[in-house]
Design an enzyme around this catalytic site. Sequence first.
Site, mmCIF file in Angstrom:
data_model
loop_
_atom_site.group_PDB
_atom_site.id
_atom_site.type_symbol
_atom_site.label_atom_id
_atom_site.label_comp_id
_atom_site.label_asym_id
_atom_site.label_seq_id
_atom_site.Cartn_x
_atom_site.Cartn_y
_atom_site.Cartn_z
ATOM 1 N N GLY A 1 7.231 0.988 9.870
ATOM 2 C CA GLY A 1 5.763 0.940 9.412
ATOM 3 C C GLY A 1 5.848 -0.277 8.335
ATOM 4 O O GLY A 1 5.746 0.315 6.903
ATOM 5 N N TYR B 1 0.896 -1.274 0.093
ATOM 6 C CA TYR B 1 0.064 0.142 0.081
ATOM 7 C C TYR B 1 0.909 1.145 -0.093
ATOM 8 O O TYR B 1 0.797 1.892 0.913
ATOM 9 C CB TYR B 1 -0.943 0.026 1.174
ATOM 10 N N CYS C 1 -6.106 11.942 -5.072
ATOM 11 C CA CYS C 1 -4.796 11.543 -4.705
ATOM 12 C C CYS C 1 -3.970 11.593 -5.996
ATOM 13 O O CYS C 1 -2.959 12.148 -6.275
ATOM 14 C CB CYS C 1 -4.474 10.385 -3.921
ATOM 15 N N LEU D 1 2.139 -0.224 13.915
ATOM 16 C CA LEU D 1 1.063 0.117 14.857
ATOM 17 C C LEU D 1 -0.417 -0.612 14.458
ATOM 18 O O LEU D 1 -1.218 -0.064 15.174
ATOM 19 C CB LEU D 1 1.057 1.756 15.067
#
Length: 391
Positions: free
Chosen positions: A174, A135, A358, A197
């Site tokens: 991440g 992603y 986007c 997270l």
Amino acid sequence: MNVDKVFYKNLFKNLFADPCLVEFWDGEVEQFGEGVAKFLIILREPIPKSEILRDSSLAFGEAYMRGRIEIEGTIRDVVESLYNNKDSFLYQSPSYLKLTRFISNGVKKSRENVQYHYDIGNDFYQLWLDETMTYSCAYFKSPEESLAQAQRNKIEHILRKLNLQKGQRLLDIGCGWGELILAAALKYQTRALGITLSQEQFEKTRARIDHENLNDLVDVQLLDYRELKGQAFDRIVSVGMIEHVGKEHLEEYFRAVQGLLVEGGISLLHSITGRDGGGTDSWIDKYIFPGGYIPRVSELMKHMEDYGLYLLDAESLRNHYTRTLEHWARNFEEALPLIRKNKDETFVRMWRLYLNSCAASFHSGNIDLHQLLFTKGPNNCLPWTRNYIYS
């Protein structure tokens, strides 16, 4: 004439870079701009003037989500036409948004923000991401390449830039659903740690590590990068994470990386970048990425210099992200019958607007994507040319 309609006609008069048609709630249609209209905007009902004046981006985004605005043509064309007109409301940041850039993203708040977006459900993301579950911006060796291959290209491009060697320790801050750390272990026999997270990403990555029998080389932890203590890594990579850090925590990120890298160690930062703060949007901040901040390249480089980090290479992948988003938007539309089984129409319209706006933002140059490669102190052992990356 209705007062609301006078307000709207004045608003649309110089709003877009392209000619367009607007259909008002009473059926009247008017063209704005000369030439063939590129799209039609249908106003089902007036949006309160107070909302538009307070925050135009948020007002129009919410109106589209709730079906008060319809578009004939493409959402991307509408948003890109706004971005191409430098006088449009998208370039006018509301005062409250300027304040949100300084709201603290501590460990607890960062976890909440990440889980808001990434813990929607692995089943949802699997419907429109590619098979690698990546992603972030892909790397297309040709515009016609498949999304899955371009994502594998991106992983390999990053790993080559890092000049990985067998047995080195790699940290992925991440790590998403784990594609990069798995590839590093499989191809380079790197000992890789991924941290995230997101509970959903953690569980999926844990399952992938078990499936590949890589527990001796790869680990994943549900952890904030600021909670890593007493460890050292030869390589550190972060792909699409620093955008969640927040402006006032950028310095904290580079301090942490500097402390975790061995002397001469190499790090790669893959980040969306903005120009003059133009990449931060109030609608995105409220509905998509709460607490996010798009840094400028100059900000990132300043923090590197402050911590004795040496910039080696900077590469823009802006066009690659436009193409990536085009794939995601198309996949999302194709998956709508399945998405609608669990999500309502407001959610569908929200994500449609997000993906297409986007794509428009990257294509218009409003925002960019950069990979920045840097070392802790001088590293005199790297190859002297980029051939090791591209050969």
